[in-house]
Design a protein around this motif. Structure first.
Motif, PDB file in Angstrom:
ATOM      1  N   SER A  68      -1.245   4.572  -1.879  1.00  0.00           N
ATOM      2  CA  SER A  68      -1.924   3.314  -1.561  1.00  0.00           C
ATOM      3  C   SER A  68      -1.456   2.759  -0.218  1.00  0.00           C
ATOM      4  O   SER A  68      -2.273   2.343   0.623  1.00  0.00           O
ATOM      5  CB  SER A  68      -1.660   2.294  -2.673  1.00  0.00           C
ATOM      6  N   ILE A  71      -2.894   4.796   2.672  1.00  0.00           N
ATOM      7  CA  ILE A  71      -4.320   4.524   2.901  1.00  0.00           C
ATOM      8  C   ILE A  71      -4.492   3.268   3.749  1.00  0.00           C
ATOM      9  O   ILE A  71      -5.212   3.267   4.755  1.00  0.00           O
ATOM     10  CB  ILE A  71      -5.060   4.383   1.557  1.00  0.00           C
ATOM     11  N   SER A  74      -3.094   3.671   7.397  1.00  0.00           N
ATOM     12  CA  SER A  74      -3.958   4.495   8.242  1.00  0.00           C
ATOM     13  C   SER A  74      -5.276   3.791   8.529  1.00  0.00           C
ATOM     14  O   SER A  74      -5.787   3.826   9.649  1.00  0.00           O
ATOM     15  CB  SER A  74      -4.231   5.841   7.556  1.00  0.00           C
ATOM     16  N   LEU A  75      -5.826   3.148   7.510  1.00  0.00           N
ATOM     17  CA  LEU A  75      -7.112   2.469   7.663  1.00  0.00           C
ATOM     18  C   LEU A  75      -7.040   1.351   8.699  1.00  0.00           C
ATOM     19  O   LEU A  75      -7.959   1.166   9.501  1.00  0.00           O
ATOM     20  CB  LEU A  75      -7.540   1.907   6.304  1.00  0.00           C
ATOM     21  N   SER A 199      -8.800   9.831  -3.283  1.00  0.00           N
ATOM     22  CA  SER A 199      -8.142   9.516  -2.016  1.00  0.00           C
ATOM     23  C   SER A 199      -7.950  10.768  -1.173  1.00  0.00           C
ATOM     24  O   SER A 199      -8.116  10.729   0.055  1.00  0.00           O
ATOM     25  CB  SER A 199      -6.800   8.834  -2.276  1.00  0.00           C
ATOM     26  N   ARG A 203      -9.495  12.048   2.927  1.00  0.00           N
ATOM     27  CA  ARG A 203      -8.474  12.164   3.982  1.00  0.00           C
ATOM     28  C   ARG A 203      -9.090  12.403   5.360  1.00  0.00           C
ATOM     29  O   ARG A 203      -8.664  11.817   6.356  1.00  0.00           O
ATOM     30  CB  ARG A 203      -7.500  13.306   3.652  1.00  0.00           C
ATOM     31  N   LEU A 206     -10.537   9.329   6.748  1.00  0.00           N
ATOM     32  CA  LEU A 206      -9.467   8.395   7.084  1.00  0.00           C
ATOM     33  C   LEU A 206      -8.854   8.738   8.428  1.00  0.00           C
ATOM     34  O   LEU A 206      -8.559   7.854   9.238  1.00  0.00           O
ATOM     35  CB  LEU A 206      -8.403   8.437   5.982  1.00  0.00           C
ATOM     36  N   LEU A 230     -12.404   3.092   0.709  1.00  0.00           N
ATOM     37  CA  LEU A 230     -10.972   3.311   0.817  1.00  0.00           C
ATOM     38  C   LEU A 230     -10.179   2.068   0.410  1.00  0.00           C
ATOM     39  O   LEU A 230      -9.122   2.184  -0.220  1.00  0.00           O
ATOM     40  CB  LEU A 230     -10.611   3.722   2.243  1.00  0.00           C
ATOM     41  N   GLY A 234      -7.502   2.280  -2.564  1.00  0.00           N
ATOM     42  CA  GLY A 234      -6.131   1.851  -2.304  1.00  0.00           C
ATOM     43  C   GLY A 234      -5.709   0.699  -3.196  1.00  0.00           C
ATOM     44  O   GLY A 234      -4.588   0.681  -3.719  1.00  0.00           O
ATOM     45  N   LEU A 269      -1.420  11.852   3.132  1.00  0.00           N
ATOM     46  CA  LEU A 269      -1.418  11.209   1.825  1.00  0.00           C
ATOM     47  C   LEU A 269      -0.558  11.968   0.809  1.00  0.00           C
ATOM     48  O   LEU A 269       0.175  11.333   0.041  1.00  0.00           O
ATOM     49  CB  LEU A 269      -2.850  11.054   1.308  1.00  0.00           C
TER      50      LEU A 269
END
Length: 320
Positions: A68, A71, A74-75, A199, A203, A206, A230, A234, A269
């Motif tokens: 989580s 995610i 990175s997001l 998730s 990837r 992401l 996402l 997350g 991840l």
């Protein structure tokens, strides 16, 4: 894949340490005899109903929190954007505490409430931020503000609870694996069986979103829809961990940067999930063995580790 083997081995060693170490030291022979039924009932209970569920829950909850955090970081392209910092974990916590204090809910009902609370916090923060010129920065600031308001709500709810409820809620809020049962482990495993593959499937998108919205859109990514998906995944990962163990501090924050540092700066991840599992199981072992006869909840240990880690991240970000 070969680079993850040392982490897999480290998680396995930490899980074995959870089973063997504690107020009663066990040997591998004790564990085997408990599993094959040849030991006395007391030892069998300690191994099969206390320590094995704790080790399994530590691995699963840590993996959920690590994934989580990775995610969201990175997001939003920011190492501080973990669900415990930006208020999403507090959304799950506030909803759970309200359900416990006001309506006396427990079990599966709490899981649904926590998911709803985390989802409401995540999408509320996103709705406030998605029109900003810099979505990531705005989302973090809104998240910190909403997290503070939800924390105040939790304190208010505790003033309305009776003494027994206050003790139960405080124990839960510290983040602990001590009362974990196989039923909670099974529920957590079932949720992760759905969420972790989702998730991992996202990837590639992401990674493209890390290039920026314009670059990702030019490569065929539907930015708004992918980001919403996402955020939902997350938030759900964070919520299911919170239901099982309480809000364990700073694991989401630490796992992602540790994964990047050991994978040449790339988001990973799987590595973040493994680092999350290692942090939780390792902290459980430290809490049970490093302070004499005092057992510290895992959330206290990760909080003590996470505070200096957060200061290091802030210093590193400022230098960058």
């Amino acid at each position: 894949m070969r680079r993850t083997w040392p982490l897999v081995v480290a998680v396995a060693v930490a899980a074995v340490a959870v089973v063997l170490l504690g107020d009663r030291l066990l040997t591998p022979v004790d564990v085997v005899s408990a599993l094959d039924g040849s030991s006395d009932g007391g030892l069998r209970y300690v191994v099969t109903q206390v320590r094995l569920p704790v080790a399994a829950a530590g691995i699963l909850a840590g993996a959920a929190l690590g994934a989580s955090g990775a995610i969201f970081q990175s997001l939003l392209r920011n190492p501080l954007a973990s669900p415990d910092v930006i208020g999403i974990q507090m959304g799950a916590s506030a909803a759970t505490v309200a359900s416990m204090v006001l309506w006396g809910l427990e079990g599966w009902a709490l899981a649904g409430v926590a998911l709803a609370g985390a989802g409401a916090a995540a999408f509320g923060i996103y709705a406030l931020s998605h029109h900003a010129q810099e979505v990531g920065g705005a989302l973090i600031l809104h998240g910190v503000a909403i997290g503070a308001m939800l924390s105040a709500l939790v304190v208010h709810l505790l003033t309305r609870a009776d003494a027994r409820q206050v003790g139960d809620v405080y124990r839960w809020l510290t983040g602990s694996l001590d009362s974990t049962s196989w039923q909670e482990v099974a529920a957590l495993a079932g949720a992760l069986a759905l969420l972790l593959p989702a998730s991992m499937a996202a990837r590639r998108k992401l990674v493209l979103l890390e290039l920026g919205d314009d670059a990702a859109a030019s490569l065929g990514v539907r930015v708004a829809g992918v980001r919403m998906t996402l955020v939902g995944v997350g938030a759900a990962l964070s919520a299911v961990a919170v239901v099982a163990t309480g809000p364990i501090a700073f694991v989401s924050l630490m796992a992602g940067p540790l994964a990047r540092m050991t994978s040449r700066g790339r988001a990973s991840l799987p590595r973040a999930a493994l680092f999350g599992a290692l942090l939780v199981t390792g902290a459980e072992t430290v809490g049970n063995t490093a302070f004499g006869g005092t057992d510290l909840p895992v959330g206290v240990v990760t909080g003590a580790l996470g505070a200096p880690f957060l200061m290091w991240l802030l210093t590193r970000s400022r230098r960058t």
